[in-house]
Design a protein around this motif. Sequence first.
Motif, PDB file in Angstrom:
ATOM      1  N   GLU A   1      -9.160 -10.952  -2.757  1.00 23.35           N
ATOM      2  CA  GLU A   1     -10.470 -10.365  -3.051  1.00 23.35           C
ATOM      3  C   GLU A   1     -11.379 -10.327  -1.826  1.00 23.35           C
ATOM      4  O   GLU A   1     -12.141  -9.378  -1.632  1.00 23.35           O
ATOM      5  N   THR A   2     -11.304 -11.336  -0.988  1.00 16.16           N
ATOM      6  CA  THR A   2     -12.183 -11.382   0.188  1.00 16.16           C
ATOM      7  C   THR A   2     -11.467 -10.961   1.464  1.00 16.16           C
ATOM      8  O   THR A   2     -12.032 -11.051   2.550  1.00 16.16           O
ATOM      9  N   ASP A   3     -10.238 -10.480   1.326  1.00 12.07           N
ATOM     10  CA  ASP A   3      -9.438 -10.117   2.504  1.00 12.07           C
ATOM     11  C   ASP A   3      -9.623  -8.627   2.791  1.00 12.07           C
ATOM     12  O   ASP A   3      -9.218  -7.769   2.002  1.00 12.07           O
ATOM     13  N   SER A   4     -10.228  -8.307   3.910  1.00  8.20           N
ATOM     14  CA  SER A   4     -10.476  -6.900   4.260  1.00  8.20           C
ATOM     15  C   SER A   4      -9.182  -6.137   4.494  1.00  8.20           C
ATOM     16  O   SER A   4      -9.147  -4.907   4.375  1.00  8.20           O
ATOM     17  N   ALA A   5      -8.114  -6.869   4.822  1.00  7.16           N
ATOM     18  CA  ALA A   5      -6.833  -6.205   5.074  1.00  7.16           C
ATOM     19  C   ALA A   5      -6.283  -5.542   3.815  1.00  7.16           C
ATOM     20  O   ALA A   5      -5.415  -4.661   3.891  1.00  7.16           O
TER      21      ALA A   5
ATOM     22  N   ARG B   1      -7.086  -8.720  -6.750  1.00  7.86           N
ATOM     23  CA  ARG B   1      -8.365  -9.417  -6.892  1.00  7.86           C
ATOM     24  C   ARG B   1      -8.183 -10.933  -6.855  1.00  7.86           C
ATOM     25  O   ARG B   1      -9.006 -11.654  -6.266  1.00  7.86           O
TER      26      ARG B   1
ATOM     27  N   THR C   1       0.833  -1.214   0.000  1.00 10.10           N
ATOM     28  CA  THR C   1       0.000   0.000   0.000  1.00 10.10           C
ATOM     29  C   THR C   1       0.859   1.252   0.000  1.00 10.10           C
ATOM     30  O   THR C   1       0.594   2.204  -0.743  1.00 10.10           O
TER      31      THR C   1
ATOM     32  N   ARG D   1      -6.656  -1.425  -2.173  1.00 13.44           N
ATOM     33  CA  ARG D   1      -7.687  -1.241  -3.198  1.00 13.44           C
ATOM     34  C   ARG D   1      -8.119   0.229  -3.284  1.00 13.44           C
ATOM     35  O   ARG D   1      -8.363   0.754  -4.371  1.00 13.44           O
ATOM     36  N   GLU D   2      -8.190   0.882  -2.161  1.00 13.65           N
ATOM     37  CA  GLU D   2      -8.596   2.290  -2.129  1.00 13.65           C
ATOM     38  C   GLU D   2      -7.558   3.185  -2.803  1.00 13.65           C
ATOM     39  O   GLU D   2      -7.903   4.108  -3.548  1.00 13.65           O
TER      40      GLU D   2
ATOM     41  N   GLY E   1      -8.071  -3.749   1.844  1.00 17.43           N
ATOM     42  CA  GLY E   1      -8.945  -2.624   1.533  1.00 17.43           C
ATOM     43  C   GLY E   1      -8.198  -1.329   1.287  1.00 17.43           C
ATOM     44  O   GLY E   1      -8.542  -0.559   0.376  1.00 17.43           O
TER      45      GLY E   1
END
Length: 402
Positions: A379-383, A375, A346, A388-389, A385
Amino acid sequence: METFGDVLKRIRAEAGMNQAELGRAANVSQSWVSRVEAGQGVDESSVRHLEDLLHADGQLMAAYLRAQEKGSAGSLVVPGRDTWAFSDLLRKIHRTDVGSETIDQLKIITEQLCCEYVSRPAEDLRADAHRQLEYVERLISGPTTLAEHRELLVIAGWLSLLIGCVNYDLGLARDAESARSAAFQLGREAGHGEIIAWAFEMSAWFAITQGRFKSVLDYAGAGHDAAPHASVAVQLAAQGAKAQARIGDKSAVRKELDKGARLLEAHEHPTRPENHFVIDPAKWDFYAMDCYRLVGENERAAEHAREIVRFSERPDGSDRSPMRASEARLTLATVALRERDLDGATEWARKAFSADRKSVRSLSLVADELYREVRQNFETDSAAGALREVIADFYSSVSGKV
């Protein structure tokens, strides 16, 4: 007694140059050198230029003056209509509003603009390059010698290439293609293989960012044929390698990288490596990095990326080559992601997208590749996020430009 062509041929051979090499050094075609050596005419300014290039110590000028003197002594016929007509034509050819000082100054300014490509704000650079091109166009439309006309075509070719690159960085794909096409036509008109090759290189670059990877190889081959001994051949090999990496052919990637490395070794280090239209080892690190990231050689990709970032960073923290540095940081983001270091990925991505000077389409291509990995693996990992933002914010900032 030797003719002027005989003397030129002898001195060229003594200098260890063939006709093509002399042509490149003198900024003329091989056929021009061949014609002069075969006895066709040459003007005094060209003789002086050849004299300086070949360090002929006055031999060429003496041969030229002997030829001129012999020609006038042997002209015993009364001049007829054709003689006066051709005499008038020659006077018009040598009437000029340009001059060598103007040509030299234009070359200096054009090279400086090409050197500013790596870091100067794109809109400002584009405006100055357009103003320079407009001035060159006015000179082309006025009286020039044949040699000056060709020099102006070459200068216009380099400026068109530069404008095309900046247009593409700004997301102006149609304008970029118009400038690229103009550069190709100018290169062909001037008989300048290197400009033609760079026009093909730009087509390869456009094709990569548009996902037309197989077309890249055709463009790279055509560019190499146009200027096989110029440094642009190195970049053409690099574009071929990048395309093969995206196709997924690892053996072809290695083959193209090896080819490019061999070509690079054959060239001396450029005096102004920041010029966008020369190749230096630092730029080769950039292309190799892209390929290694794509084929999954993370350690080698990161090694090249760190070297690019290190080379780019100035003491005050700014980048001397922000576009290269941004893609290097995205490579480090990708490697960190593969190592499941989401925080590191990130932060590297945020730094990559924060640069003011960016090539929108090139950076978007690498951003797309990073996003696909997010993805596929998170894709399902909130960490993930935050990462992705950061990517979404970049897409929003360049919306309408890609």
